[in-house]
Design an enzyme around this catalytic site. Structure first.
Site, PDB file in Angstrom:
ATOM      1  CD  GLU A  98       3.952   1.391  -0.227  1.00 42.16           C
ATOM      2  OE1 GLU A  98       5.041   1.883   0.228  1.00 42.16           O
ATOM      3  OE2 GLU A  98       3.737   1.439  -1.317  1.00 42.16           O
TER       4      GLU A  98
ATOM      5  CG  ASP B 287      -7.249 -14.163  13.629  1.00 38.53           C
ATOM      6  OD1 ASP B 287      -6.693 -15.326  14.153  1.00 38.53           O
ATOM      7  OD2 ASP B 287      -7.499 -13.090  14.426  1.00 38.53           O
TER       8      ASP B 287
ATOM      9  CB  CYS C  14       9.042  -1.254   0.725  1.00 37.15           C
ATOM     10  SG  CYS C  14       7.317  -0.247   0.227  1.00 37.15           S
ATOM     11  CG  HIS C  15      12.110   3.963  -1.191  1.00 35.65           C
ATOM     12  ND1 HIS C  15      12.039   3.230  -2.089  1.00 35.65           N
ATOM     13  CD2 HIS C  15      13.433   4.355  -1.100  1.00 35.65           C
ATOM     14  CE1 HIS C  15      13.220   3.251  -2.719  1.00 35.65           C
ATOM     15  NE2 HIS C  15      14.000   4.116  -2.256  1.00 35.65           N
TER      16      HIS C  15
END
Length: 303
Positions: free
Chosen positions: A99, A113, A63-64
């Protein structure tokens, strides 16, 4: 990582979702009433998503790294499900769909969580891309598919058989990739009248696009702009600027090129550099978006 240096910078937008499903109504009530022991679930999960999306290239090796210029998070509650909508915007060479999905995933995991002490039956579902905008796919099927082109190599040495043409062939490759039919490919010397006559002849023959390569520099024999400018009905400075801008990002010598763009009636005329790299980069700078002009020349509305 994949080489994206040839790509144009454009507005990129992506929206992804993730769904968190709890196992009992009391969990939803605790979220709404802000009584979850670990804190405000929606606010903290949003913060986790904002932090997580910036770390996407640290997690995914191909990933860039790219600038995240906007991030939006929305929640929708329906029964026992919380739908997370994660939107990202950037102006860059590559898209932001990974992203966006990463951000939505991080929010979902943070919710898990925070909620697991009060609900042991939480599930995460449907992490997926909802939509994206920008790049080549955004322009797919928007252009005419019946465009006819001619490629003209202007070079004394190539026309004399002393050198092989590579720039013209690179232009043809890009045209074919853009679904433009190449009707003719010729090599001519750097002679002003020949250059002019070819442009006029192709226009009269109904060719939509005539691309010259060579003769745009500053040597005494570089006369392609001098030949074409007087016969153009209208110049298109934006195309010329885009070509030089794109080239200047890659070599400081691009400012010396005298690339030309304009129309003779409904035929688009381009004069590009004669070097192979110069021709390739010029084509990368304006294709396929330049093809929009052929709809406009036939009266189509801008959109």
């Amino acid at each position: 990582m994949v080489d994206i240096t040839h790509k144009n910078t454009t507005l990129r937008i992506a929206t992804a979702q993730a769904i968190v499903k709890v196992s009992k109504p009391e969990t939803i009530e605790a979220i709404k009433n802000d009584t979850v022991p670990k804190g405000n679930v929606l606010a903290m999960s949003k913060a986790a998503g904002l932090l997580g999306v910036k770390r996407t290239p640290d997690i995914l090796p191909d990933c860039h790294p790219l600038p995240i210029e906007y991030t939006g998070v929305e929640y929708e509650m329906n029964g026992l499900e919380i739908t997370i909508l994660f939107t990202i915007k950037t102006i860059y060479k590559t898209g932001v769909e990974v992203e966006a999905m990463h951000g939505a995933s991080v929010i979902a995991l943070n919710m898990y969580d925070m909620l697991k002490p009060i609900d042991k039956g939480i599930e995460i579902h449907a992490i997926k891309l909802l939509n994206k905008k920008g790049g080549k796919s955004d322009f797919k099927n928007r252009f005419r598919t019946d465009i006819k082109a001619a490629v003209i190599v202007c070079s004394d040495t190539i026309s004399a058989g002393e050198k092989e043409d590579k720039a013209g062939k690179a232009i043809i490759e890009k045209l074919e990739f853009s679904n433009v039919k190449v009707e003719d490919y010729i090599i001519i010397p750097d002679e002003l009248e020949i250059i002019q006559n070819k442009a006029k002849a192709y226009q009269e023959a109904g060719i939509d696009l005539v691309i010259y390569t060579g003769g745009t520099g500053l040597s005494n024999r570089d006369v392609t702009p001098e030949a074409l400018i007087p016969i153009l009905d209208r110049r298109i400075p934006g195309i010329e600027e885009a070509i030089r801008n794109y080239g200047q990002d890659r070599t400081p010598y691009a400012m010396l090129s005298r690339s030309v763009a304009g129309t003779i009636k409904n035929t688009l005329i381009l004069a590009l550099p004669g070097s192979t790299n110069g021709a390739k980069e010029s084509m990368d700078a304006v294709f396929p978006s330049i093809l929009h002009i052929f709809g406009v020349l036939r009266g189509a509305r801008h959109d």
